[in-house]
Scaffold this motif. Structure first.
Motif, PDB file in Angstrom:
ATOM      1  N   ARG A   1       4.618  -4.081 -13.955  1.00  0.00           N
ATOM      2  CA  ARG A   1       4.380  -3.512 -15.289  1.00  0.00           C
ATOM      3  C   ARG A   1       4.472  -1.981 -15.279  1.00  0.00           C
ATOM      4  N   VAL A   2       4.219  -1.384 -14.112  1.00  0.00           N
ATOM      5  CA  VAL A   2       4.322   0.078 -13.959  1.00  0.00           C
ATOM      6  C   VAL A   2       5.267   0.370 -12.802  1.00  0.00           C
ATOM      7  N   LYS A   3       6.202   1.301 -13.015  1.00  0.00           N
ATOM      8  CA  LYS A   3       7.140   1.679 -11.954  1.00  0.00           C
ATOM      9  C   LYS A   3       6.459   2.626 -10.979  1.00  0.00           C
ATOM     10  N   ILE A   4       6.678   2.368  -9.687  1.00  0.00           N
ATOM     11  CA  ILE A   4       6.021   3.180  -8.663  1.00  0.00           C
ATOM     12  C   ILE A   4       6.449   4.648  -8.757  1.00  0.00           C
ATOM     13  N   GLU A   5       7.701   4.911  -9.099  1.00  0.00           N
ATOM     14  CA  GLU A   5       8.152   6.309  -9.171  1.00  0.00           C
ATOM     15  C   GLU A   5       7.405   7.060 -10.277  1.00  0.00           C
ATOM     16  N   ASP A   6       7.166   6.389 -11.409  1.00  0.00           N
ATOM     17  CA  ASP A   6       6.397   7.016 -12.493  1.00  0.00           C
ATOM     18  C   ASP A   6       4.953   7.264 -12.036  1.00  0.00           C
ATOM     19  N   PHE A   7       4.409   6.300 -11.305  1.00  0.00           N
ATOM     20  CA  PHE A   7       3.014   6.414 -10.872  1.00  0.00           C
ATOM     21  C   PHE A   7       2.861   7.522  -9.826  1.00  0.00           C
ATOM     22  N   LYS A   8       3.854   7.679  -8.979  1.00  0.00           N
ATOM     23  CA  LYS A   8       3.808   8.762  -7.981  1.00  0.00           C
ATOM     24  C   LYS A   8       3.689  10.121  -8.677  1.00  0.00           C
ATOM     25  N   LYS A   9       4.460  10.295  -9.751  1.00  0.00           N
ATOM     26  CA  LYS A   9       4.397  11.573 -10.499  1.00  0.00           C
ATOM     27  C   LYS A   9       3.000  11.758 -11.094  1.00  0.00           C
ATOM     28  N   LYS A  10       2.418  10.658 -11.594  1.00  0.00           N
ATOM     29  CA  LYS A  10       1.064  10.732 -12.146  1.00  0.00           C
ATOM     30  C   LYS A  10       0.076  11.201 -11.081  1.00  0.00           C
TER      31      LYS A  10
ATOM     32  N   LEU B   1       0.848  -1.189   0.000  1.00  0.00           N
ATOM     33  CA  LEU B   1       0.000   0.000   0.000  1.00  0.00           C
ATOM     34  C   LEU B   1       0.888   1.244   0.000  1.00  0.00           C
ATOM     35  N   TYR B   2       0.560   2.207  -0.868  1.00  0.00           N
ATOM     36  CA  TYR B   2       1.215   3.521  -0.870  1.00  0.00           C
ATOM     37  C   TYR B   2       0.166   4.564  -0.498  1.00  0.00           C
TER      38      TYR B   2
END
Length: 528
Positions: A233-242, A160-161
């Motif tokens: 499939r998706v990097k968490i760092e990219d998703f954080k920016k989203k 969980l984030y």
């Protein structure tokens, strides 16, 4: 004079439960239980092993649970033994549920900390729970202090984030939303985003409606399942920016919960809401009657509106039902549409409607026999086998393919048991005449009777049981959809014409270790 008789105690610094006495040289298991008042699903029932040595004034500590425990603020390694002394702080989960080891009387060479330091330590442990609650009481009617900056946290090793944006304030009223298909949709028009930039605001009224709720002292929350992060499939760092870009675009403070795994945080189970209500709302109790949840996974059928596809699941609606929380579809909330005539699917299995069935005494035969169980994985065969063993005074014994590995090994073990005078229960799926025929042949060879007990558990109910075992971390082989469909395709209804003396239908009747387990079982656990 005789030597001093010492006692050892495991004391909660917040006083959530009575001190637990650690008996000299006896292992004590600590975890999620009535003893500690811990209900957190991330804490195992067998989280820590403690063994006190009252002569040496030391305690051997070992982490048994999957999730990390702590010692004086440092993470423990699983199954590694640590020796600790009087005054050591043990965190049943790292940074949570902090306890102290105390010997009475203390060891001779122990120096009591100065009062100011002790008070400071106790105040640290009281924050935020005790001191914040005092402040909230004095500020009756206020929503609490806003977050001063954007903060990301990860819980349970990234299961969980949580993102808390600047300006988020605790509140008694929660306005919670799904993200994809609710607050945003893809620019590409595809069902799933092609990358982390493939998004736009879903409805023109979204920002206006959100701002109205902030002005009405609601705390805005996003609860989103994001399995692509968990499977890589998706990097968490990219998703954080989203996420940060979405919150900036919406222009209102949000607290965002991202479930990346398959466990208790993933909707429709209520783990994200549990973290929100117990740990991330400044100790303010949520008013469930004034709060609500809005999401697009509502189980709407194809053409619920002209040309609309059916919803991909009903996870959002079922989570709201699990929480007894008011639910809206996005169109209903943001556009004011009525859902009175919208056709919605119902789950194939509703755990709240499952009643108790008494044990059927007829399952225990008067003569030595082989009792062949038939049913889906997760249909309750193993539970039934244990129940029959116990009720028969252990005149029955079980052979299980999951344990022994093949039907040949099961047959060899069954033969030995029959020779010892035991009746045998065959615990495997046995979907077709061929698999059952082996046991009828063995019974004939050994000159004993053979009956069949067929579990009436449906496939949806069996999948629910399997999910429950996963969530409760029961030691059992995981079962995927392929296994269920293979069973379903092979299945032939058992009948006396095959050679059975009798075929008994057995409904599933759950039994629970505690009230908490039953509460989880009675939730909707499946997304469809």
């Amino acid at each position: 004079m005789g030597s001093t008789v010492r006692s050892c105690f495991f004391k909660c610094l917040l006083g959530s439960h009575a001190p637990i006495k650690l008996i000299h040289n006896v292992e004590t298991i600590i975890g999620r239980s009535k003893l500690t008042n811990i209900k957190d699903q991330t804490c195992s029932r067998q989280q820590l092993s403690l063994k006190a040595n009252c002569e040496e004034c030391s305690v051997e500590v070992k982490q048994l649970g999957v999730n990390t425990s702590g010692l004086n603020g440092f993470a423990l390694k699983r199954n590694v033994e640590y020796k600790v002394e009087h005054g050591s702080r043990i965190e049943i989960l790292l940074n949570n549920y902090i306890h102290v080891i105390e010997f009475d009387p203390p060891p001779e060479n122990y120096e009591e900390p100065k009062l100011s330091n002790k008070r400071k330590l106790e105040e640290e442990e009281e924050t935020p729970r005790k001191r914040k609650s005092v402040k909230m009481e004095s500020d009756e009617g206020k929503a609490g202090k806003p977050a001063v900056d954007n903060v990301w946290e990860d819980i349970d090793k990234g299961e969980l984030y949580v993102f808390t944006s600047k300006g988020v304030k605790p509140s008694h009223k929660i306005a919670a939303f799904d993200m994809d298909g609710t607050l945003i949709k893809t620019k590409s028009g595809k069902v799933h985003p092609v990358d982390t930039n493939d998004w736009q605001i879903a409805f023109p009224t979204v920002q206006k409606k959100l701002k109205e709720h902030v002005e009405d002292n609601y705390k805005l929350v996003i609860l989103s399942n994001q399995a692509p992060i968990g499977n890589g499939r998706v990097k968490i760092e990219d998703f954080k920016k989203k996420i940060e870009n979405i919150v900036t675009k919406l222009d209102v403070p949000f607290q965002v919960y991202i479930a990346t795994g398959k466990g208790f945080y993933r909707k429709p189970t209520t783990g994200m809401w549990k973290v929100l209500s117990e740990k991330k709302n400044g100790d303010l109790k949520i008013n469930m009657a004034e709060s609500f949840y809005c999401g697009d996974a509502a189980g709407r059928l194809a053409n619920w509106a002209p040309g609309k596809k059916k919803d991909h699941s009903m996870a959002d609606k079922l989570m709201a039902e699990n929480l007894n929380l008011k639910f809206f579809t996005p169109e209903q909330f943001f556009l004011g549409h009525s859902i009175a005539n919208v056709p919605m699917a119902k789950p194939d299995f509703n755990p709240k409607e499952l009643g108790d069935a008494p044990f059927n005494d007829n399952l225990i035969g008067k003569e030595k026999e082989i009792l062949v169980l038939v049913g889906f994985p997760g249909s309750g065969k193993s539970f039934l086998a244990k129940h029959i063993e116990k009720e028969s005074g252990y005149n029955y014994a079980t052979v299980c393919r999951d344990v022994l590995g093949s039907w040949q090994k099961c047959a060899a073990e069954a033969s030995k048991l029959l020779e010892r005078g035991k009746s045998v229960i065959v615990d495997s799926t046995n979907p077709d005449k061929e698999s059952r025929g082996r046991w009828l042949s063995l019974a004939k060879e050994k000159k004993v009777g053979c009956r069949c007990a067929k579990m009436t558990t449906t496939i949806a109910h069996a999948k629910h049981n399997n999910k429950f075992r996963e969530l409760m971390k029961v030691n059992h082989i995981p079962v995927n959809d392929i296994v269920y469909h293979t069973y379903k395709n092979k299945y032939e209804e058992p009948s006396v014409s095959e050679g059975f003396k009798e075929v008994i239908d057995v409904p599933f009747s759950p039994r629970f270790e505690d009230k908490e387990s039953e509460e989880v079982y009675r939730m909707h656990l499946l997304e469809k």
